[in-house]
Design a protein around this motif. Structure first.
Motif, short mmCIF file in Angstrom:
data_model
loop_
_atom_site.label_atom_id
_atom_site.label_comp_id
_atom_site.label_asym_id
_atom_site.label_seq_id
_atom_site.Cartn_x
_atom_site.Cartn_y
_atom_site.Cartn_z
N THR A 42 0.83 -1.21 0.00
CA THR A 42 0.00 0.00 0.00
C THR A 42 0.86 1.26 0.00
N GLN A 43 2.16 1.11 0.30
CA GLN A 43 3.08 2.25 0.32
C GLN A 43 3.73 2.51 -1.04
N ASN A 44 3.39 1.69 -2.04
CA ASN A 44 3.99 1.81 -3.37
C ASN A 44 3.30 2.91 -4.17
N PRO A 45 3.99 4.02 -4.42
CA PRO A 45 3.36 5.12 -5.17
C PRO A 45 3.29 4.89 -6.67
N PHE A 46 3.94 3.82 -7.17
CA PHE A 46 4.03 3.60 -8.61
C PHE A 46 3.00 2.62 -9.15
N SER A 47 2.29 1.94 -8.29
CA SER A 47 1.32 0.94 -8.74
C SER A 47 -0.10 1.36 -8.36
N GLU A 48 -1.00 1.24 -9.34
CA GLU A 48 -2.41 1.51 -9.05
C GLU A 48 -3.01 0.38 -8.23
N ASP A 49 -2.46 -0.83 -8.39
CA ASP A 49 -2.92 -2.02 -7.67
C ASP A 49 -2.20 -2.08 -6.33
N LYS A 50 -2.88 -1.75 -5.25
CA LYS A 50 -2.25 -1.66 -3.94
C LYS A 50 -1.99 -3.02 -3.30
N THR A 51 -2.13 -4.11 -4.08
CA THR A 51 -1.71 -5.43 -3.60
C THR A 51 -0.45 -5.88 -4.33
N ASP A 52 0.06 -5.05 -5.25
CA ASP A 52 1.23 -5.37 -6.07
C ASP A 52 2.50 -5.33 -5.22
N LYS A 53 3.18 -6.46 -5.10
CA LYS A 53 4.40 -6.55 -4.29
C LYS A 53 5.65 -6.63 -5.17
N GLY A 54 5.55 -6.08 -6.38
CA GLY A 54 6.68 -6.10 -7.30
C GLY A 54 7.82 -5.20 -6.87
N ILE A 55 8.92 -5.29 -7.63
CA ILE A 55 10.10 -4.47 -7.41
C ILE A 55 10.05 -3.29 -8.39
N TYR A 56 10.10 -2.09 -7.85
CA TYR A 56 9.99 -0.87 -8.66
C TYR A 56 11.24 -0.01 -8.53
N VAL A 57 11.55 0.73 -9.58
CA VAL A 57 12.65 1.69 -9.57
C VAL A 57 12.13 2.95 -8.87
N THR A 58 12.80 3.36 -7.79
CA THR A 58 12.34 4.52 -7.01
C THR A 58 13.20 5.76 -7.24
N ARG A 59 14.42 5.57 -7.75
CA ARG A 59 15.31 6.70 -8.00
C ARG A 59 16.29 6.31 -9.10
N VAL A 60 16.58 7.25 -10.00
CA VAL A 60 17.60 7.05 -11.04
C VAL A 60 18.56 8.23 -10.94
N THR A 61 19.85 7.93 -10.81
CA THR A 61 20.87 8.97 -10.68
C THR A 61 21.10 9.63 -12.03
N GLU A 62 21.01 10.96 -12.04
CA GLU A 62 21.21 11.73 -13.26
C GLU A 62 22.61 11.47 -13.83
N GLY A 63 22.66 11.08 -15.10
CA GLY A 63 23.93 10.82 -15.77
C GLY A 63 24.56 9.48 -15.44
N GLY A 64 23.92 8.71 -14.57
CA GLY A 64 24.46 7.40 -14.16
C GLY A 64 24.17 6.31 -15.18
N PRO A 65 24.73 5.12 -14.96
CA PRO A 65 24.56 4.02 -15.91
C PRO A 65 23.09 3.67 -16.21
N ALA A 66 22.24 3.70 -15.19
CA ALA A 66 20.83 3.35 -15.39
C ALA A 66 20.12 4.37 -16.28
N GLU A 67 20.38 5.67 -16.04
CA GLU A 67 19.75 6.70 -16.85
C GLU A 67 20.23 6.60 -18.30
N VAL A 68 21.53 6.39 -18.48
CA VAL A 68 22.09 6.25 -19.83
C VAL A 68 21.44 5.08 -20.57
N ALA A 69 21.13 4.01 -19.84
CA ALA A 69 20.51 2.81 -20.43
C ALA A 69 19.02 2.99 -20.71
N GLY A 70 18.40 4.03 -20.13
CA GLY A 70 16.99 4.29 -20.38
C GLY A 70 16.04 3.86 -19.27
N LEU A 71 16.57 3.45 -18.13
CA LEU A 71 15.71 3.07 -17.00
C LEU A 71 15.01 4.31 -16.47
#
Length: 124
Positions: A42-71
């Motif tokens: 229920t604390q997941n701000p990224f899912s409309e389904d408040k029973t979703d226990k998936g793994i979500y990206v919460t922060r992407v560092t500007e200019g870092g490898p993840a941002e460069v890759a498109g995450l």
């Protein structure tokens, strides 16, 4: 994307390949995660389904490898290097992402914009 126990999960996914950045002894991905089967969905701000226990990206560092890759913040991680991430604890997900012997992390992610684009293309 609601999950119904016993039913197959359908998702529109995108591949993201992140090349870790070496900083001394550490390999940096440049993003943070939230969620997991041991967390309160229920604390997941990224899912409309408040029973979703998936793994979500919460922060992407500007200019870092993840941002460069498109995450993107809000992406739901479905797989890491072929490993299913839909039913893991937060710690299991963190360990899978930060394995020291892997310099490249290949993710399958789903995001709301992908789901929406597919729905809209099916209606036209």
């Amino acid at each position: 994307m609601a999950y119904i126990p016993g039913q197959p999960v359908t998702a529109v996914v995108q591949r993201v390949e992140i090349h870790k950045l070496r900083q001394g002894e550490n390999l940096i991905l440049g993003f943070s995660i939230g969620g997991g089967i041991d967390q309160d969905p229920t604390q997941n701000p990224f899912s409309e389904d408040k029973t979703d226990k998936g793994i979500y990206v919460t922060r992407v560092t500007e200019g870092g490898p993840a941002e460069v890759a498109g995450l993107q913040v809000g992406d739901k991680i479905m797989q890491v290097n072929g490993w299913d991430m839909t039913m893991v604890t937060h710690d299991q997900a963190r360990k899978r992402l930060t394995k020291r012997n892997e310099e490249v992390v290949r993710l399958l992610v789903t995001r709301h914009s992908l789901q929406k684009a597919v729905r809209e293309s099916m209606m036209s």
